[in-house]
Design a protein around this motif. Structure first.
Motif, short mmCIF file in Angstrom:
data_model
loop_
_atom_site.label_atom_id
_atom_site.label_comp_id
_atom_site.label_asym_id
_atom_site.label_seq_id
_atom_site.Cartn_x
_atom_site.Cartn_y
_atom_site.Cartn_z
N THR A 184 0.80 -1.23 0.00
CA THR A 184 0.00 0.00 0.00
C THR A 184 0.83 1.27 0.00
O THR A 184 0.28 2.37 0.04
CB THR A 184 -0.92 0.00 1.23
N GLY A 185 2.15 1.16 -0.04
CA GLY A 185 3.00 2.34 -0.07
C GLY A 185 3.32 2.86 1.32
O GLY A 185 2.85 2.34 2.33
N GLY A 186 4.13 3.91 1.35
CA GLY A 186 4.51 4.52 2.61
C GLY A 186 3.50 5.55 3.06
O GLY A 186 2.32 5.49 2.71
N CYS A 187 3.98 6.53 3.83
CA CYS A 187 3.10 7.57 4.35
C CYS A 187 3.77 8.92 4.15
O CYS A 187 4.84 9.19 4.70
CB CYS A 187 2.81 7.34 5.82
N ALA A 188 3.14 9.78 3.34
CA ALA A 188 3.64 11.13 3.10
C ALA A 188 2.77 12.19 3.76
O ALA A 188 2.95 13.38 3.51
CB ALA A 188 3.75 11.40 1.59
N PHE A 189 1.80 11.77 4.56
CA PHE A 189 1.03 12.67 5.42
C PHE A 189 0.30 13.78 4.65
O PHE A 189 0.19 14.90 5.11
CB PHE A 189 1.94 13.29 6.48
N VAL A 198 -1.97 9.46 -2.19
CA VAL A 198 -2.60 8.16 -1.96
C VAL A 198 -1.85 7.36 -0.91
O VAL A 198 -2.34 6.34 -0.42
CB VAL A 198 -2.69 7.33 -3.26
N ASP A 199 -0.64 7.84 -0.56
CA ASP A 199 0.21 7.13 0.39
C ASP A 199 0.01 7.68 1.79
O ASP A 199 0.73 8.58 2.24
CB ASP A 199 1.68 7.25 -0.02
N GLU A 318 8.04 13.81 2.65
CA GLU A 318 7.83 12.54 1.94
C GLU A 318 7.81 11.34 2.89
O GLU A 318 7.51 10.23 2.47
CB GLU A 318 8.91 12.35 0.87
N GLY A 319 8.10 11.58 4.16
CA GLY A 319 7.91 10.56 5.19
C GLY A 319 8.52 9.22 4.87
O GLY A 319 9.68 9.10 4.50
#
Length: 533
Positions: A184-189, A198-199, A318-319
């Protein structure tokens, strides 16, 4: 309201959540292993996510011993010597194989340089277009615009499916499965970095809800340089830049290793940093335009020549998309510590090959296709070993915050409140990037309060649940990050503490973090990743 009708009730051997590079390679590998595969994408598989939004390098190295040794040694120091040479070698081998397959089987149009196909990078839109076509030819079913909301587990705690929402149909769905791959990808907040909204870290939340752990979450404070008038964060190009203060005087140190800290301080002090890409040669300028055409679109429309004109820049969070933290991997096939659950790509930790320093485009791209391949195969093997009755198991929904409040339900509004807290406590440079315990602790207190409100009062269904679950995932990520950052009382890799500027040899270990209502952090013993049989 905590649930919705489930008009679409499906079965699959393997469910892949996420349709980026890791998800499509996982789906392809599982299908080629003989599994019936269903891929679920929050957006439209092939067009959503950071890779599909631009070009990216790939950690592709010819299998020549000296070249491989140089490739593995090049980033070890930057990552605080937390990477694992065995995993590096595995990723280099698998990436080499996958990129060659991309050329021969997907017929990706690699450019020719000096008579050879140049396979050290891809154009994201074309890459993902071909991956979508490839997985469909392999028999993979795809549900677009169908975000997963939670995992389903059987009576033994084994992951056995997912539940989600179909945006375009405004209906729910359930999938009973033999195994699940979280890609599901990382987290860019929700920072607006190109392709990253979407991440929101959904997969890590779902993994934690069934008992999985995270690793490397202190290495999740990645910020990319971007012009103030666009969201394109292609930071490599700024290696050719000269930086200036708003008054036109040179900003010393901004172009060096660690230069983003200089930029962050100046943005906090004065609000303006200018730059020009004046150090690129004419040949390099031409190569840059060919390599990343979307980088130049806004410049051209505004009549700005980035190679001669000065333009304002900022830093976009970009978290874990560009950082290295994520779901902890427990075996060579990218299984997590929870049976039936696998993780790949930016949803998983990249410490195994990057240590504590950003994987950037090239390493993360290589990790996505390699971990995706292993996770897909592992999930297919796990599902095939379950035997008859796989889809007849009694299932329980594992989702909590944002779906099933523990107190008096107060609707979906708490999700928006939590997102505002994330923006205030995670985006600012002086809290998340220029870290100090005196700022981290108050920020963490605000995030803990936001989690408590989500957990006790926020419940939603349908489209509203997608938003509340994203909010819960971002708050969970931020809390794991800050707890881990406070636990690492040194500066190693990306995890830098202003009050602890030195590297402490006694902290030469990875940190595992877990929990949701109560978060714990502990050192991870080296060589804890098991070899799959």
């Amino acid at each position: 309201m905590t649930s919705e009708p489930v008009p679409l009730d499906l079965t699959a051997d393997v469910v892949v959540a996420g349709g980026g590079p890791a998800g499509t390679w996982a789906a392809l590998a599982a299908a080629e292993a003989g599994a019936d595969v269903l891929l679920l994408d929050k957006g439209y598989c092939g067009t959503s996510g950071p890779t599909a939004s631009g070009g990216t390098g790939v950690w592709y190295v010819d299998p020549e011993p000296a070249a491989r040794e140089k490739a593995m040694a090049s980033r070890e120091g930057l990552g605080g010597y937390l990477a694992d040479r065995r995993w590096m070698a595995r990723v280099l081998d698998q990436t080499y194989e996958n990129m060659n397959r991309l050329a021969t089987e997907a017929r990706y149009p690699f450019p020719v340089v000096d008579g050879e196909l140049y396979k050290r990078g891809v154009q994201g839109p074309e890459y993902m277009r071909r991956m979508r076509s490839w997985v469909k030819r392999a028999g993979v079913r795809i549900l677009d615009h169908s975000p997963v909301l939670e995992l389903l587990v059987d009576n033994a705690g084994t992951v056995a499916g997912v539940r989600g929402h179909r945006r375009q149909h405004d209906t729910g769905y359930r999938v009973r499965a033999g195994a699940v791959v979280l890609a599901t990808g990382g987290c860019a907040f929700l920072s607006k970095a190109l392709g990253c909204d979407v991440d929101t870290g959904d997969g890590a939340l779902y993994a934690a809800e069934v008992g999985a752990e995270m690793s490397g979450m202190e290495f999740s404070n990645a910020y990319g340089i971007a012009p103030t008038f666009t969201s394109v964060t292609k930071t490599a190009y700024y290696g050719f830049a000269t930086f200036f203060r708003g008054d036109g005087t040179p900003l010393e140190g901004a172009g060096s290793q660690g230069g983003r800290s200089v930029i962050a301080r100046e943005l906090l002090r004065a609000g303006t940093v200018l730059c020009t890409l004046d150090q690129a040669t004419p040949e390099q300028r031409q190569q840059m335009r060919l390599g990343q055409p979307n980088f130049f679109l806004t410049f051209d429309r505004l009549g700005i020549d980035p190679f001669t004109d000065r333009f304002p820049v900022t830093l976009l969070l970009e978290g874990t998309v560009r950082g290295t933290g994520g779901i902890r991997i427990a075996a060579d096939d990218c299984a997590t510590s929870v049976p039936g659950l696998f993780a790949a790509g930016d949803a998983a930790t990249r410490e195994l090959i990057c240590g504590g320093f950003t994987g950037g485009g090239s390493h993360n791209s290589a990790w996505a296709m390699s971990s995706g391949t292993w996770a897909g195969r592992g999930a297919a093997q796990f599902a095939s070993g379950l035997g008859a009755g796989t889809h007849r198991r009694r299932l329980t929904a594992a989702g909590g915050a944002g779906l099933r409040p523990t107190g008096t339900p107060r609707g979906a509004g708490w999700g928006e409140e939590a997102i505002l807290v994330v923006r205030e406590q995670v985006h600012p440079y002086d809290k998340n990037y220029l870290r100090h315990g005196d700022r981290l602790r108050p920020a963490l207190a605000e995030l803990d309060a936001a989690w408590s409100a989500l957990r006790t009062g926020s419940g939603a269904a349908g489209a509203a649940a997608v938003r509340t679950r994203q909010a819960a995932a971002m708050v969970a990520h931020a809390r794991w990050m800050y707890h881990s950052a406070l636990a690492r009382t040194e500066s190693r890799g990306m995890a830098r503490r202003q009050e602890f500027p030195g590297l402490d040899p006694a902290q030469h270990h990875r940190l595992t973090v877990g929990g949701l209502d109560e978060i714990w952090v502990r050192p991870e013993a080296r060589e804890t990743v098991a070899v799959a049989s």
